[in-house]
Design a protein around this motif. Structure first.
Motif, PDB file in Angstrom:
ATOM      1  N   ARG A  35     -61.873  -1.190  25.307  1.00  0.00           N
ATOM      2  CA  ARG A  35     -63.175  -1.630  24.801  1.00  0.00           C
ATOM      3  C   ARG A  35     -63.953  -0.470  24.190  1.00  0.00           C
ATOM      4  NH1 ARG A  35     -67.898  -1.200  27.152  1.00  0.00           N
ATOM      5  NH2 ARG A  35     -66.971  -0.793  29.199  1.00  0.00           N
ATOM      6  N   ILE A  36     -63.994   0.660  24.883  1.00  0.00           N
ATOM      7  CA  ILE A  36     -64.711   1.817  24.350  1.00  0.00           C
ATOM      8  C   ILE A  36     -64.022   2.325  23.088  1.00  0.00           C
ATOM      9  CG2 ILE A  36     -65.415   4.196  24.808  1.00  0.00           C
ATOM     10  CD1 ILE A  36     -67.014   2.069  26.315  1.00  0.00           C
ATOM     11  N   MET A  37     -62.704   2.316  23.065  1.00  0.00           N
ATOM     12  CA  MET A  37     -61.953   2.744  21.880  1.00  0.00           C
ATOM     13  C   MET A  37     -62.362   1.917  20.659  1.00  0.00           C
ATOM     14  SD  MET A  37     -57.792   2.838  21.483  1.00  0.00           S
ATOM     15  CE  MET A  37     -57.513   4.306  22.508  1.00  0.00           C
ATOM     16  N   LEU A  38     -62.436   0.607  20.818  1.00  0.00           N
ATOM     17  CA  LEU A  38     -62.802  -0.247  19.696  1.00  0.00           C
ATOM     18  C   LEU A  38     -64.289  -0.148  19.365  1.00  0.00           C
ATOM     19  CD1 LEU A  38     -60.587  -3.377  20.404  1.00  0.00           C
ATOM     20  CD2 LEU A  38     -60.115  -1.399  18.940  1.00  0.00           C
ATOM     21  N   ASP A  39     -65.130   0.101  20.365  1.00  0.00           N
ATOM     22  CA  ASP A  39     -66.541   0.397  20.084  1.00  0.00           C
ATOM     23  C   ASP A  39     -66.652   1.594  19.144  1.00  0.00           C
ATOM     24  OD1 ASP A  39     -67.462  -1.634  21.725  1.00  0.00           O
ATOM     25  OD2 ASP A  39     -68.037  -0.306  23.389  1.00  0.00           O
ATOM     26  N   MET A  40     -65.876   2.629  19.409  1.00  0.00           N
ATOM     27  CA  MET A  40     -65.940   3.838  18.598  1.00  0.00           C
ATOM     28  C   MET A  40     -65.333   3.612  17.211  1.00  0.00           C
ATOM     29  SD  MET A  40     -67.522   6.167  20.380  1.00  0.00           S
ATOM     30  CE  MET A  40     -68.557   4.759  20.815  1.00  0.00           C
ATOM     31  N   VAL A  41     -64.294   2.800  17.122  1.00  0.00           N
ATOM     32  CA  VAL A  41     -63.758   2.440  15.806  1.00  0.00           C
ATOM     33  C   VAL A  41     -64.855   1.805  14.964  1.00  0.00           C
ATOM     34  CG1 VAL A  41     -62.192   0.872  14.589  1.00  0.00           C
ATOM     35  CG2 VAL A  41     -61.350   2.217  16.508  1.00  0.00           C
ATOM     36  N   GLU A  42     -65.550   0.814  15.539  1.00  0.00           N
ATOM     37  CA  GLU A  42     -66.602   0.127  14.792  1.00  0.00           C
ATOM     38  C   GLU A  42     -67.732   1.074  14.428  1.00  0.00           C
ATOM     39  OE1 GLU A  42     -68.942  -4.129  14.907  1.00  0.00           O
ATOM     40  OE2 GLU A  42     -68.280  -3.243  16.808  1.00  0.00           O
ATOM     41  N   ALA A  43     -68.109   1.964  15.331  1.00  0.00           N
ATOM     42  CA  ALA A  43     -69.210   2.888  15.078  1.00  0.00           C
ATOM     43  C   ALA A  43     -68.911   3.842  13.934  1.00  0.00           C
ATOM     44  CB  ALA A  43     -69.521   3.681  16.349  1.00  0.00           C
ATOM     45  N   PHE A  44     -67.667   4.282  13.829  1.00  0.00           N
ATOM     46  CA  PHE A  44     -67.329   5.296  12.833  1.00  0.00           C
ATOM     47  C   PHE A  44     -66.774   4.734  11.534  1.00  0.00           C
ATOM     48  CE2 PHE A  44     -67.529   8.013  16.574  1.00  0.00           C
ATOM     49  CZ  PHE A  44     -68.152   9.142  16.074  1.00  0.00           C
ATOM     50  N   VAL A  45     -65.994   3.635  11.591  1.00  0.00           N
ATOM     51  CA  VAL A  45     -65.325   3.177  10.364  1.00  0.00           C
ATOM     52  C   VAL A  45     -65.547   1.699  10.065  1.00  0.00           C
ATOM     53  CG1 VAL A  45     -63.584   4.982  10.583  1.00  0.00           C
ATOM     54  CG2 VAL A  45     -63.095   2.724  11.528  1.00  0.00           C
ATOM     55  N   GLY A  46     -66.359   1.004  10.868  1.00  0.00           N
ATOM     56  CA  GLY A  46     -66.706  -0.369  10.547  1.00  0.00           C
ATOM     57  C   GLY A  46     -65.760  -1.396  11.140  1.00  0.00           C
ATOM     58  N   ASP A  47     -65.919  -2.652  10.706  1.00  0.00           N
ATOM     59  CA  ASP A  47     -65.215  -3.769  11.327  1.00  0.00           C
ATOM     60  C   ASP A  47     -64.046  -4.303  10.503  1.00  0.00           C
ATOM     61  OD1 ASP A  47     -66.604  -5.002   9.305  1.00  0.00           O
ATOM     62  OD2 ASP A  47     -67.743  -6.351  10.604  1.00  0.00           O
ATOM     63  N   ALA A  63     -53.160  -5.873  19.402  1.00  0.00           N
ATOM     64  CA  ALA A  63     -53.619  -7.214  19.777  1.00  0.00           C
ATOM     65  C   ALA A  63     -55.125  -7.235  20.007  1.00  0.00           C
ATOM     66  CB  ALA A  63     -52.879  -7.685  21.023  1.00  0.00           C
ATOM     67  N   ARG A  64     -55.648  -6.244  20.686  1.00  0.00           N
ATOM     68  CA  ARG A  64     -57.075  -6.198  20.975  1.00  0.00           C
ATOM     69  C   ARG A  64     -57.876  -5.851  19.723  1.00  0.00           C
ATOM     70  NH1 ARG A  64     -53.925  -5.602  24.986  1.00  0.00           N
ATOM     71  NH2 ARG A  64     -54.520  -6.149  27.130  1.00  0.00           N
ATOM     72  N   LEU A  65     -57.324  -5.001  18.887  1.00  0.00           N
ATOM     73  CA  LEU A  65     -57.963  -4.649  17.622  1.00  0.00           C
ATOM     74  C   LEU A  65     -58.175  -5.884  16.759  1.00  0.00           C
ATOM     75  CD1 LEU A  65     -58.578  -2.214  15.484  1.00  0.00           C
ATOM     76  CD2 LEU A  65     -56.334  -2.864  14.608  1.00  0.00           C
ATOM     77  N   LEU A  66     -57.118  -6.686  16.573  1.00  0.00           N
ATOM     78  CA  LEU A  66     -57.204  -7.832  15.675  1.00  0.00           C
ATOM     79  C   LEU A  66     -58.005  -8.977  16.276  1.00  0.00           C
ATOM     80  CD1 LEU A  66     -53.591  -7.806  14.215  1.00  0.00           C
ATOM     81  CD2 LEU A  66     -55.679  -6.796  13.260  1.00  0.00           C
ATOM     82  N   ALA A  67     -58.036  -9.073  17.614  1.00  0.00           N
ATOM     83  CA  ALA A  67     -58.897 -10.072  18.244  1.00  0.00           C
ATOM     84  C   ALA A  67     -60.366  -9.749  17.991  1.00  0.00           C
ATOM     85  CB  ALA A  67     -58.611 -10.135  19.742  1.00  0.00           C
ATOM     86  N   ARG A  68     -60.686  -8.481  17.982  1.00  0.00           N
ATOM     87  CA  ARG A  68     -62.084  -8.077  17.772  1.00  0.00           C
ATOM     88  C   ARG A  68     -62.432  -7.963  16.291  1.00  0.00           C
ATOM     89  NH1 ARG A  68     -65.457  -3.423  20.994  1.00  0.00           N
ATOM     90  NH2 ARG A  68     -67.112  -3.120  19.435  1.00  0.00           N
TER      91      ARG A  68
END
Length: 255
Positions: A35-47, A63-68
């Motif tokens: 969850r924190i990993m994907l939070d940081m992905v969104e914060a730095f490079v978007g959705d 799997a978690r990346l594409l679900a989010r």
């Protein structure tokens, strides 16, 4: 990799679930790091990120990346033929996912990728299979793959040898928790692989997997400070932990 006709009736979702439960036996906070990993992905490079899932295994991060982020894309890279078989079965027909078989110790592995650069390179509980020298070399190649402003994140065992009493207490507590989970029916690493070896679809790739890797990691688990220093030396502008548990760290490096 097993052929499509052979694997058509396999319940890949069940294998993914089984892998997740086995991994959670070792890391009960596994979903927190994702969850924190994907939070940081969104914060730095978007959705809508273009992601490299490094040492992807069954594709847990993908799997978690594409679900989010349904508009994201993922390139998964691994050498393990059994886990890649599960990943191929799971993501078959999903054009957002490309899976690549490659050895991360091979200096030419980036040439197999479909893209020259990525918004984010993500990996979890995998790079402790490497000794520090090949890991430093790998960090240099990763730095070349991450676009300016992009990120690399590694969630793994990072041991601080300057805190031996803390380390011993944490290790003892972790063993107690695992023993309780085993008594409650959890599968450990060896038991999970035994099931894979007995499965008609996974038996052959599992045998090849053990020919490649042996029983388990023969790598190193240096501290988070070592990882941060190595990543800065290899071309990242900043690097530090963004999450930790009593035993593991999620370290983020920014290009």
């Amino acid at each position: 990799m097993a052929d499509t006709e052979t694997t058509a009736g396999t319940d890949w979702g069940a294998w993914q679930e089984s892998w997740d439960r086995q991994q959670e036996w070792y890391m009960p906070d596994r979903e927190d790091r994702f969850r924190i990993m994907l939070d940081m992905v969104e914060a730095f490079v978007g959705d809508t990120p273009r992601v490299l899932d490094l040492a992807c295994g069954t594709g847990s991060i993908t799997a978690r990346l594409l679900a989010r982020f349904p508009q994201g894309t993922s390139t998964g890279v691994d050498l393990d033929p059994a886990l890649l078989t599960i990943a191929h079965g799971t993501f078959r027909g999903d054009d957002r996912v490309t899976l690549v078989e490659a050895d991360l110790k091979d200096p030419d592995w980036p040439a197999r990728l479909p893209y020259d650069t990525y918004d984010a390179v993500l990996t979890a509980t995998a790079l402790h299979w490497l000794r520090t020298d090949p890991l430093e070399a790998l960090y240099g190649r990763i730095a070349e793959l991450v676009r300016p402003g992009g990120v690399f994140m590694n969630a793994d065992h990072m041991i601080d040898d300057t805190t031996p009493r803390i380390n011993a207490a944490e290790s003892a507590r972790r063993r107690e928790r695992r023993d309780r989970a085993l008594r409650d029916g959890a599968l450990d690493w060896a038991e999970w692989w035994q099931l894979a070896a007995e499965d008609p679809v996974l038996a052959a790739p599992t045998a090849r997997r053990f020919e490649i890797y042996g029983e388990h990691a023969d790598g190193d688990t240096p501290s988070a400070a070592w990882h941060a220093r190595a990543l800065r030396e290899k071309g990242f502008a900043e690097a530090r932990p963004v999450w930790c548990s009593p035993s593991d760290t999620l370290l983020l490096a920014l290009r």
